[in-house]
Write a protein that holds these residues in place. Structure first.
Motif, PDB file in Angstrom:
ATOM      1  N   VAL A 348       0.835  -1.147   0.111  1.00 23.23           N
ATOM      2  CA  VAL A 348      -0.113   0.112   0.046  1.00 23.23           C
ATOM      3  C   VAL A 348       0.957   1.329   0.213  1.00 23.23           C
ATOM      4  CG1 VAL A 348      -0.133  -0.202   2.610  1.00 23.23           C
ATOM      5  CG2 VAL A 348      -2.067   1.276   1.180  1.00 23.23           C
ATOM      6  N   VAL A 349       0.812   2.072  -1.123  1.00 27.37           N
ATOM      7  CA  VAL A 349       1.332   3.435  -1.234  1.00 27.37           C
ATOM      8  C   VAL A 349       0.166   4.481  -0.912  1.00 27.37           C
ATOM      9  CG1 VAL A 349       2.788   4.867  -2.541  1.00 27.37           C
ATOM     10  CG2 VAL A 349       3.085   2.178  -2.636  1.00 27.37           C
ATOM     11  N   GLY A 350       0.771   5.489  -0.236  1.00 22.74           N
ATOM     12  CA  GLY A 350      -0.457   6.557   0.142  1.00 22.74           C
ATOM     13  C   GLY A 350       0.252   7.532   0.746  1.00 22.74           C
ATOM     14  N   PRO A 351      -0.612   9.015   0.739  1.00 24.23           N
ATOM     15  CA  PRO A 351      -0.025  10.217   1.218  1.00 24.23           C
ATOM     16  C   PRO A 351       0.543  10.039   2.638  1.00 24.23           C
ATOM     17  CG  PRO A 351      -2.310  10.463   0.576  1.00 24.23           C
ATOM     18  CD  PRO A 351      -2.012   8.969   0.568  1.00 24.23           C
ATOM     19  N   ASP A 352       0.146   9.427   3.542  1.00 22.02           N
ATOM     20  CA  ASP A 352       0.622   9.300   4.955  1.00 22.02           C
ATOM     21  C   ASP A 352       1.071   7.727   5.209  1.00 22.02           C
ATOM     22  OD1 ASP A 352      -1.751   8.203   5.007  1.00 22.02           O
ATOM     23  OD2 ASP A 352      -2.754   9.184   6.581  1.00 22.02           O
ATOM     24  N   ILE A 353       1.351   7.037   4.234  1.00 21.32           N
ATOM     25  CA  ILE A 353       2.055   5.502   4.432  1.00 21.32           C
ATOM     26  C   ILE A 353       3.444   5.580   4.521  1.00 21.32           C
ATOM     27  CG2 ILE A 353       1.814   3.299   3.492  1.00 21.32           C
ATOM     28  CD1 ILE A 353      -0.833   4.140   4.624  1.00 21.32           C
ATOM     29  N   PRO A 354       4.086   5.259   5.698  1.00 20.17           N
ATOM     30  CA  PRO A 354       5.530   4.998   5.496  1.00 20.17           C
ATOM     31  C   PRO A 354       6.264   4.379   4.424  1.00 20.17           C
ATOM     32  CG  PRO A 354       4.544   4.088   7.751  1.00 20.17           C
ATOM     33  CD  PRO A 354       3.328   4.376   6.799  1.00 20.17           C
ATOM     34  N   LYS A 355       7.304   4.930   4.149  1.00 21.15           N
ATOM     35  CA  LYS A 355       7.974   4.185   2.845  1.00 21.15           C
ATOM     36  C   LYS A 355       8.864   3.232   3.207  1.00 21.15           C
ATOM     37  CE  LYS A 355       8.198   8.777   0.291  1.00 21.15           C
ATOM     38  NZ  LYS A 355       7.313   8.246  -0.765  1.00 21.15           N
ATOM     39  N   GLY A 356       8.843   2.231   2.522  1.00 25.62           N
ATOM     40  CA  GLY A 356      10.072   1.039   2.786  1.00 25.62           C
ATOM     41  C   GLY A 356       9.751   0.152   3.941  1.00 25.62           C
ATOM     42  N   LYS A 357       8.547   0.430   4.500  1.00 26.78           N
ATOM     43  CA  LYS A 357       8.207  -0.352   5.654  1.00 26.78           C
ATOM     44  C   LYS A 357       7.831  -1.849   5.479  1.00 26.78           C
ATOM     45  CE  LYS A 357       5.337   0.105   9.862  1.00 26.78           C
ATOM     46  NZ  LYS A 357       4.450   0.951  10.555  1.00 26.78           N
ATOM     47  N   LYS A 358       8.217  -2.692   6.243  1.00 28.75           N
ATOM     48  CA  LYS A 358       7.433  -4.199   6.091  1.00 28.75           C
ATOM     49  C   LYS A 358       6.870  -4.536   7.369  1.00 28.75           C
ATOM     50  CE  LYS A 358      10.488  -6.039   2.520  1.00 28.75           C
ATOM     51  NZ  LYS A 358      11.438  -4.831   2.325  1.00 28.75           N
ATOM     52  N   VAL A 359       5.573  -5.108   7.223  1.00 30.51           N
ATOM     53  CA  VAL A 359       4.972  -5.465   8.414  1.00 30.51           C
ATOM     54  C   VAL A 359       4.740  -7.065   8.385  1.00 30.51           C
ATOM     55  CG1 VAL A 359       2.448  -5.243   9.525  1.00 30.51           C
ATOM     56  CG2 VAL A 359       3.595  -3.297   8.559  1.00 30.51           C
ATOM     57  N   ASN A 360       5.231  -7.923   9.325  1.00 24.39           N
ATOM     58  CA  ASN A 360       5.107  -9.359   9.278  1.00 24.39           C
ATOM     59  C   ASN A 360       3.946  -9.840   9.892  1.00 24.39           C
ATOM     60  OD1 ASN A 360       7.593  -9.195   8.078  1.00 24.39           O
ATOM     61  ND2 ASN A 360       8.656  -9.177  10.054  1.00 24.39           N
ATOM     62  N   THR A 361       2.887  -8.861  10.312  1.00 21.32           N
ATOM     63  CA  THR A 361       1.747  -9.432  10.914  1.00 21.32           C
ATOM     64  C   THR A 361       0.741 -10.173  10.139  1.00 21.32           C
ATOM     65  OG1 THR A 361       1.766  -7.375  12.316  1.00 21.32           O
ATOM     66  CG2 THR A 361      -0.256  -8.694  12.436  1.00 21.32           C
ATOM     67  N   ASP A 362       0.328 -11.302  10.420  1.00 27.58           N
ATOM     68  CA  ASP A 362      -0.538 -12.136   9.683  1.00 27.58           C
ATOM     69  C   ASP A 362      -2.086 -11.351   9.437  1.00 27.58           C
ATOM     70  OD1 ASP A 362       1.279 -13.967   9.524  1.00 27.58           O
ATOM     71  OD2 ASP A 362       0.063 -15.499  10.982  1.00 27.58           O
ATOM     72  N   ILE A 363      -2.334 -11.194   8.059  1.00 25.11           N
ATOM     73  CA  ILE A 363      -3.574 -10.741   7.715  1.00 25.11           C
ATOM     74  C   ILE A 363      -4.253 -11.336   6.382  1.00 25.11           C
ATOM     75  CG2 ILE A 363      -2.934  -8.150   8.521  1.00 25.11           C
ATOM     76  CD1 ILE A 363      -2.713  -7.718   5.579  1.00 25.11           C
ATOM     77  N   TYR A 364      -5.417 -10.937   6.117  1.00 21.69           N
ATOM     78  CA  TYR A 364      -5.835 -11.582   5.079  1.00 21.69           C
ATOM     79  C   TYR A 364      -5.828 -10.462   4.032  1.00 21.69           C
ATOM     80  CZ  TYR A 364      -7.989 -15.379   7.874  1.00 21.69           C
ATOM     81  OH  TYR A 364      -8.450 -16.505   8.837  1.00 21.69           O
ATOM     82  N   LEU A 365      -5.623 -10.950   2.716  1.00 20.46           N
ATOM     83  CA  LEU A 365      -5.473 -10.120   1.333  1.00 20.46           C
ATOM     84  C   LEU A 365      -6.956  -9.372   1.568  1.00 20.46           C
ATOM     85  CD1 LEU A 365      -7.105 -10.763  -1.341  1.00 20.46           C
ATOM     86  CD2 LEU A 365      -5.605 -13.017  -1.200  1.00 20.46           C
ATOM     87  N   GLN A 366      -8.151  -9.924   1.680  1.00 19.67           N
ATOM     88  CA  GLN A 366      -9.337  -9.138   1.776  1.00 19.67           C
ATOM     89  C   GLN A 366      -9.551  -7.800   2.614  1.00 19.67           C
ATOM     90  OE1 GLN A 366      -9.098 -12.494   1.696  1.00 19.67           O
ATOM     91  NE2 GLN A 366      -9.738 -13.104  -0.538  1.00 19.67           N
ATOM     92  N   ASP A 367      -8.642  -7.818   3.410  1.00 18.85           N
ATOM     93  CA  ASP A 367      -8.473  -6.645   4.375  1.00 18.85           C
ATOM     94  C   ASP A 367      -8.329  -5.341   3.758  1.00 18.85           C
ATOM     95  OD1 ASP A 367      -8.911  -8.014   6.694  1.00 18.85           O
ATOM     96  OD2 ASP A 367      -6.727  -8.298   7.027  1.00 18.85           O
ATOM     97  N   VAL A 368      -7.987  -5.433   2.360  1.00 19.56           N
ATOM     98  CA  VAL A 368      -7.752  -4.216   1.515  1.00 19.56           C
ATOM     99  C   VAL A 368      -9.185  -3.545   1.487  1.00 19.56           C
ATOM    100  CG1 VAL A 368      -7.528  -3.502  -1.010  1.00 19.56           C
ATOM    101  CG2 VAL A 368      -5.801  -4.954   0.238  1.00 19.56           C
ATOM    102  N   MET A 369     -10.175  -4.392   1.218  1.00 17.92           N
ATOM    103  CA  MET A 369     -11.664  -3.873   0.953  1.00 17.92           C
ATOM    104  C   MET A 369     -11.932  -3.062   2.522  1.00 17.92           C
ATOM    105  SD  MET A 369     -15.237  -4.533   1.912  1.00 17.92           S
ATOM    106  CE  MET A 369     -16.671  -4.967   1.160  1.00 17.92           C
TER     107      MET A 369
END
Length: 486
Positions: A348-369
């Motif tokens: 995810v890229v956006g106005p207030d999204i950190p750059k070059g950051k990796k989050v290892n937390t388990d999520i579902y791809l449908q969380d995008v919605m």
């Protein structure tokens, strides 16, 4: 009287000027204008098919830039599917916000024009979003019944190409060439489908740049789903001696038939049985080539966005509906519970999204919605089962909303739970249990289920899986299987 009229007119125009200036200033500081949202969706792309995420063989400069410019979720999962077309279930979950079994139920209503107001695009429209879709659909609702604007609506997969199966038999099997347009597939219609979708998206961006209201774009590519076709120059980027055989390679998967991914499954027919290192390398070569071709189309879309001055107020999400084996564990398809087939890239890229950051937390791809609803100011309805990850992306939240990840294939073929760096896989028809320590064995090479010291871990995970299936409305009776297995 005339002077009074003139004064009134003067005051009116002063008011208009102040109002226009105020609106302009408000937009400039980003208060009144909601962010634009672009959802880029590939098909069959494993988390391993991005250069910046660890695969040094594949060439993906645009996806790499998304990793550099935003936050990447390294452990994003699809729950699976109720039949061999895993993408159908994945997309039904994405559009409806429901988990797999409830998504199956509600998706049947879409063809009857029921529940359409509860779909993702319709919810975005409640906040003034102009919605657009192009590309692979594979949802039972008609795209033009829930989006404001629709480009090309493409099939679940490109038209079948019989020549693309059971190949290559050996080094002399050279009939198939990914760039040969006479085989149809992605070339049916004259233009590669990835380029078609790109052109649609660029055209809508040009339209959106002339409008004031925010937009939501659903851009769904068929690539890199088979038939893995791309122009010759992309295949030439990957000389066969530069393509490696995966560490988990094996000629045949021992449980393929009992788990519902045997020799009759379409995806598994793409390469010969037993698998050979040569056939796996050729399939991976073509997979890499079509992915690089896709990467270039995404670059053109992002450049169009930049060129129209829209990038600054736009959130861009990129993911895929599931992964793919392509020779790992003796499998070719995605109808399995291994990470290469369930786990996808998600940036995810956006106005207030950190750059070059990796989050290892388990999520579902449908969380995008759910995340886009959050950004758009839509109050999440109770029936949405997925969760916004925007706070995880920004670093204001550290824990996942999920204690474990649930996986399924068909009503009774496979079940999976991933929890605390362990994965338990169950094949109910044969009552076969597999156990992997993902912390020590991320490639899932060593099954630990037969070791007596792991019996307590298996029992605990099995009970957690039973609880998960109840929460998700899973129709399979796992409790009776538990009694026979544990």
């Amino acid at each position: 009287m005339k002077n009074l009229k003139r004064l009134t007119i003067l005051v009116f125009f002063i008011f208009l000027g102040c109002k226009d200036q105020a609106q302009k200033e408000t937009v400039e500081i980003g208060i009144s204008k909601k962010p634009n949202i672009i959802f880029l969706f590939s098909d069959d792309q494993s988390f391993k098919a991005v250069h910046a995420l660890g695969n040094k063989e594949i060439i993906t400069p645009t996806m790499d830039k998304l990793v550099a410019d935003g936050t990447t979720f390294t452990h994003s999962y699809n729950m699976g599917g109720w039949n061999g077309a895993i993408c159908l279930a994945s997309r039904a979950m994405m559009i409806s916000g429901r988990s797999v079994w409830r998504a199956e139920q509600v998706s049947g209503n879409y063809s009857k024009n029921q529940d359409l107001d509860k779909t993702w695009p319709r919810l975005m429209q409640t906040q003034g979003y102009e919605t657009y879709m192009t590309g692979k659909w594979h949802v039972q609702a008609k795209a033009d019944s829930i989006f404001n604007h629709v480009g090309h609506v493409l099939r679940g997969m490109p038209y079948d190409t019989p020549e693309g199966y059971n190949r290559p038999q050996n080094v002399n099997d050279t009939l198939w060439k990914p760039w040969k347009k006479e085989f149809g597939g992605y070339w049916k219609g004259g233009k590669h489908w990835s380029e078609l979708v790109k052109e649609d998206a660029v055209s809508f961006i040009d339209h959106a740049a002339k409008k004031d209201n925010p937009f939501f774009m659903y851009i769904a590519f068929n690539a890199p789903h088979d038939p893995r076709q791309s122009p010759k120059k992309y295949v030439d980027m990957y000389p066969l001696d530069s393509v490696s055989v995966p560490e988990s390679y094996m000629p045949l998967y021992p449980y393929a038939e009992t788990m519902g991914a045997g020799k009759s499954l379409r995806d598994e027919k793409l390469a010969p049985f037993p698998r050979t290192e040569y056939s796996v390398k050729v399939n991976r070569q073509e997979y890499y080539a079509i992915t690089t071709h896709l990467d270039d189309q995404i670059n053109d879309i992002l450049e169009a966005l930049e060129g129209k001055g829209l990038r600054e107020n736009t959130y861009i999400f990129f993911t895929s509906d599931h992964g793919l084996a392509i020779g790992e564990h003796g499998l070719m398809g995605k109808q399995n519970m291994y990470d290469h087939s369930m786990r996808v890239p998600l940036m995810v890229v956006g106005p207030d999204i950190p750059k070059g950051k990796k989050v290892n937390t388990d999520i579902y791809l449908q969380d995008v919605m759910a995340t886009t609803l959050d950004l758009a100011g839509v109050e999440k309805p109770e029936y949405i089962e997925f969760s916004s990850f925007i706070n995880l992306a920004k670093g204001t939240q550290s824990q996942s909303r999920y204690n474990s990840i649930y996986g399924v294939y068909e009503k009774g073929s496979q079940r999976m739970i991933r929890k605390n760096n362990y994965k338990l896989i169950l094949y109910p028809k044969s009552k076969q249990v597999l156990l992997y320590n993902l912390g020590k064995d991320p490639l899932e090479l060593k099954d630990l289920a037969s070791d007596p010291e792991n019996s307590a871990k298996i029992k605990s995970l099995f009970k957690d899986l039973i609880q998960l299936q109840k929460e998700k409305g899973d129709p399979l009776d796992l409790e009776s299987i538990y009694e026979n297995v544990i």
